[in-house]
Design a protein around this motif. Structure first.
Motif, PDB file in Angstrom:
ATOM      1  N   ARG A  26      11.991  12.166  -9.106  1.00 29.03           N
ATOM      2  CA  ARG A  26      10.797  12.690  -8.518  1.00 29.03           C
ATOM      3  C   ARG A  26       9.578  11.830  -8.662  1.00 29.03           C
ATOM      4  O   ARG A  26       9.363  11.351  -9.754  1.00 29.03           O
ATOM      5  CB  ARG A  26      10.689  14.213  -9.094  1.00 29.03           C
ATOM      6  CG  ARG A  26      11.827  15.177  -8.802  1.00 29.03           C
ATOM      7  CD  ARG A  26      11.719  15.209  -7.161  1.00 29.03           C
ATOM      8  NE  ARG A  26      10.590  15.478  -6.358  1.00 29.03           N
ATOM      9  CZ  ARG A  26       9.937  16.781  -6.295  1.00 29.03           C
ATOM     10  NH1 ARG A  26      10.659  17.881  -6.647  1.00 29.03           N
ATOM     11  NH2 ARG A  26       8.965  16.997  -5.303  1.00 29.03           N
ATOM     12  N   GLY A  27       8.845  11.883  -7.930  1.00 26.81           N
ATOM     13  CA  GLY A  27       7.526  11.020  -8.019  1.00 26.81           C
ATOM     14  C   GLY A  27       7.800   9.512  -7.881  1.00 26.81           C
ATOM     15  O   GLY A  27       7.022   8.889  -8.159  1.00 26.81           O
ATOM     16  N   GLY A  28       8.992   9.206  -7.469  1.00 25.83           N
ATOM     17  CA  GLY A  28       9.719   7.826  -7.374  1.00 25.83           C
ATOM     18  C   GLY A  28       8.982   6.884  -6.313  1.00 25.83           C
ATOM     19  O   GLY A  28       9.223   5.699  -6.527  1.00 25.83           O
ATOM     20  N   SER A  29       8.147   7.376  -5.345  1.00 26.50           N
ATOM     21  CA  SER A  29       7.628   6.500  -4.495  1.00 26.50           C
ATOM     22  C   SER A  29       6.714   5.406  -5.142  1.00 26.50           C
ATOM     23  O   SER A  29       6.493   4.249  -4.643  1.00 26.50           O
ATOM     24  CB  SER A  29       6.783   7.083  -3.433  1.00 26.50           C
ATOM     25  OG  SER A  29       7.631   7.950  -2.612  1.00 26.50           O
ATOM     26  N   ASP A  30       6.067   5.883  -6.146  1.00 26.87           N
ATOM     27  CA  ASP A  30       4.877   4.824  -6.821  1.00 26.87           C
ATOM     28  C   ASP A  30       6.035   3.647  -7.397  1.00 26.87           C
ATOM     29  O   ASP A  30       5.708   2.411  -7.304  1.00 26.87           O
ATOM     30  CB  ASP A  30       4.435   5.251  -7.998  1.00 26.87           C
ATOM     31  CG  ASP A  30       3.475   6.532  -7.715  1.00 26.87           C
ATOM     32  OD1 ASP A  30       3.164   6.581  -6.545  1.00 26.87           O
ATOM     33  OD2 ASP A  30       2.942   6.977  -8.470  1.00 26.87           O
ATOM     34  N   PHE A  31       7.117   3.852  -7.903  1.00 26.32           N
ATOM     35  CA  PHE A  31       8.277   3.041  -8.222  1.00 26.32           C
ATOM     36  C   PHE A  31       8.626   2.116  -7.268  1.00 26.32           C
ATOM     37  O   PHE A  31       8.512   0.888  -7.537  1.00 26.32           O
ATOM     38  CB  PHE A  31       9.358   3.912  -8.933  1.00 26.32           C
ATOM     39  CG  PHE A  31      10.132   2.950  -9.834  1.00 26.32           C
ATOM     40  CD1 PHE A  31       9.730   1.843 -10.449  1.00 26.32           C
ATOM     41  CD2 PHE A  31      11.592   3.274 -10.010  1.00 26.32           C
ATOM     42  CE1 PHE A  31      10.554   1.127 -11.197  1.00 26.32           C
ATOM     43  CE2 PHE A  31      12.257   2.615 -10.984  1.00 26.32           C
ATOM     44  CZ  PHE A  31      12.066   1.736 -11.344  1.00 26.32           C
ATOM     45  N   MET A  40       0.783  -1.228  -0.201  1.00 27.99           N
ATOM     46  CA  MET A  40      -0.181   0.095   0.028  1.00 27.99           C
ATOM     47  C   MET A  40       0.952   1.264   0.058  1.00 27.99           C
ATOM     48  O   MET A  40       1.507   1.296   0.955  1.00 27.99           O
ATOM     49  CB  MET A  40      -0.717   0.140   1.209  1.00 27.99           C
ATOM     50  CG  MET A  40      -1.767  -1.075   1.340  1.00 27.99           C
ATOM     51  SD  MET A  40      -2.632  -1.246   3.003  1.00 27.99           S
ATOM     52  CE  MET A  40      -3.933  -0.281   2.512  1.00 27.99           C
ATOM     53  N   LYS A  41       0.864   1.972  -1.173  1.00 27.25           N
ATOM     54  CA  LYS A  41       1.601   3.298  -1.236  1.00 27.25           C
ATOM     55  C   LYS A  41       0.729   4.324  -0.767  1.00 27.25           C
ATOM     56  O   LYS A  41      -0.308   4.671  -1.421  1.00 27.25           O
ATOM     57  CB  LYS A  41       2.180   3.314  -2.583  1.00 27.25           C
ATOM     58  CG  LYS A  41       3.441   4.411  -2.526  1.00 27.25           C
ATOM     59  CD  LYS A  41       2.526   5.666  -3.356  1.00 27.25           C
ATOM     60  CE  LYS A  41       3.135   6.797  -3.353  1.00 27.25           C
ATOM     61  NZ  LYS A  41       2.642   7.979  -4.426  1.00 27.25           N
ATOM     62  N   PHE A  42       1.058   5.076   0.046  1.00 25.56           N
ATOM     63  CA  PHE A  42       0.516   6.507   0.340  1.00 25.56           C
ATOM     64  C   PHE A  42       1.430   7.790  -0.101  1.00 25.56           C
ATOM     65  O   PHE A  42       2.497   8.020   0.344  1.00 25.56           O
ATOM     66  CB  PHE A  42       0.030   6.745   1.764  1.00 25.56           C
ATOM     67  CG  PHE A  42      -0.921   5.715   2.188  1.00 25.56           C
ATOM     68  CD1 PHE A  42      -2.228   5.856   2.198  1.00 25.56           C
ATOM     69  CD2 PHE A  42      -0.516   4.413   2.440  1.00 25.56           C
ATOM     70  CE1 PHE A  42      -3.194   4.801   2.482  1.00 25.56           C
ATOM     71  CE2 PHE A  42      -1.313   3.411   3.021  1.00 25.56           C
ATOM     72  CZ  PHE A  42      -2.677   3.587   2.783  1.00 25.56           C
TER      73      PHE A  42
HETATM   74 MG    MG Z   1       3.458  10.957  -6.822  1.00 24.91          MG
END
Ligand code: MG
Ligand code: ASP
Length: 456
Positions: free
Chosen positions: A204-209, A4-6
């Motif tokens: 940047r935005g790498g948490s989804d990855f 689960m990613k927040f």
């Molecule tokens: Mg994001």
């Protein structure tokens, strides 16, 4: 196990973190592994601090760091039990002292390297993951913190590092399943380390990855991306509100949408998930009751040709013509050598014998590009254009899609059209001022009768 990613907005405050704890609690029997972004806009703030430091503005960076500490301390105190306050303060002290030293060092040297940018921007996820772990325990979720830098191994391309998959998967599999048996594993997204243990980030935005890498590494049953929208929509809500939620979409369609501007998902996110065939869900942490969007290899069949309309604004159209190149070879090679040399990616392209039109998103080196192209062709450029892209696996099977597009856009000046080799997208370039009209017209054309199995 379930990943689960927040995202940043989902953990931006004490109230948001409490909401997250509630959502995770509902999934407890599925052994959730939680990946969090930095709280709110923390990453931007850390990058701003790095800039202030390199400019030697001492008072400013001291104040900025203090503000960031106050913010974390204020929100964290509300989700941490009294008994843990001292531990929290000590931990925040350690982190912010370290950060201050790092920033002072940068100010002294007056140079900001990609490696030091990563060191600084890593604090957002290091803090948020620690705070969320304490909060979960406070709200009755048995949680354990895992430093992502111990398990996600990357190359040395700081600020944009690529995971070394075999080693990363090995470490994830050796660490997480054992912990997740009776605890919720909490880790920061975005951050990683090189084989030597130097902090790196995935971009940047790498948490989804990160979420997708973790899911693939532990063979999760699903990867949930919790964000602040209801899922993927049939049209970009910032351009045309009121689109339908897309209930299920294929990996290929989702990737295509991401490339063409859908902000919900990091384009690379889907790759590790595709390889291991793990479904990815996009869900809204403010409205957890909404079913969101499911991204799978083979989604339910859809009656409509198009799944969604994506847009990419602020692009530049480059028109290149050379009558000298008529019947000559090497024209395209010469053109692309210029873009290659100027490290500028090309998005869309249409060609005829002696002319080529293409679009670029990054126009930073446009003067250099036009001057190089002018050596063998006539060049004209048009700023403020937009790509409007129809995406759907059915586009390839549906006769007359192009005709419908032209019919819908009969009142809009279409500058360029391209149907990708993937056969699941059809893109047009229109002037920036026409983008809303174009999206509305296309949406009316393709979604008057949305398939209730697929659209909400
Ligand atoms: Mg994001
Ligand atoms: N915090 C990082 C960023 O703002 C990574 C992420 O949120 O996905 O880019």
């Amino acid at each position: 196990m379930l990943v689960m990613k927040f995202g940043g907005t989902s953990v931006e405050s004490a109230a948001a973190i409490e909401r997250v704890a509630g959502i995770v609690k509902g999934r407890l029997p599925r052994h959730p592994v939680v990946v969090v972004s930095a709280m709110g806009k923390t990453t931007n703030k850390l990058l701003a601090i790095a800039q202030t430091a390199v400019q030697g503005k001492r008072e400013d960076y001291i104040r900025q760091i203090q503000d960031l500490r106050d913010f974390h301390s204020r929100e964290a105190r509300q989700v941490v039990p009294l008994s843990e306050r001292a531990e929290l303060d000590r931990n925040l002290d350690d982190h912010f002292q370290e950060l201050m030293e790092l920033v002072k060092g940068i100010a002294v040297i007056g140079e900001l390297t990609p490696r030091s940018i990563d060191a600084i921007s890593s604090y957002g996820e290091r803090l948020s993951s620690y705070i969320v772990t304490l909060a979960f325990n406070h709200f009755g979720l048995p949680a354990i913190h895992l430093d992502s830098r111990k398990v996600i191994v990357t190359d040395h391309r700081h600020t944009q590092a690529a995971p070394l998959f075999p080693e990363t998967y090995r470490r994830l599999d050796a660490t997480i399943p054992a912990l997740a048996v009776d605890r919720v594993v909490v880790m920061g997204g975005f951050i990683a380390a090189t084989e030597e243990g130097v902090t790196s980030t995935l971009g940047r935005g790498g948490s989804d990855f990160t979420a997708s890498i973790v899911g693939a590494g532990i063979g999760a049953e699903a990867i949930e991306i919790w964000t602040d929208v209801d899922g993927m929509l049939t049209a970009d809500p910032t351009i045309m509100p009121g689109g339908h939620r897309v209930k299920s979409i294929s990996f290929a369609e989702a990737a295509e949408l991401a490339y063409f501007g859908a902000k919900v998902l990091h384009p690379a996110t889907v790759i590790p998930a595709i390889e291991r065939n793990i479904p990815v869900m996009i869900l809204n942490s403010r409205r957890p009751e909404v079913a969101g969007t499911v991204i799978v290899a083979n989604p339910v069949p859809c009656r409509n040709a198009v799944k969604s309309i994506a847009c990419k604004r602020n692009i530049t159209l480059v028109n290149i013509q050379s009558s000298r190149m008529f019947m000559a070879h090497g024209f395209l090679r010469r053109i692309f050598e210029v873009f290659d040399r100027c490290e500028t990616p090309v998005d869309m392209i249409a060609t005829s014998e002696v002319s080529v039109s293409l679009t670029i998103e990054n126009a930073a080196r446009l003067p250099e590009i036009t001057s190089a192209l002018s050596e063998f062709s006539e060049v004209s450029t048009e700023p403020d254009q937009a790509i409007v892209c129809l995406v759907g696996e059915n586009i390839r099977h549906t006769p007359g899609v192009a005709a419908s597009v032209f019919q819908a856009l009969r009142n809009v000046n279409v500058r360029m059209i391209s149907q990708g080799a993937s056969l699941l997208n059809l893109g047009v370039v229109v002037a920036g001022k026409d983008v809303r009209a174009a999206v509305e017209a296309l949406h009316t054309e393709f979604f008057t009768d949305p398939d209730p199995e697929v659209f909400d």
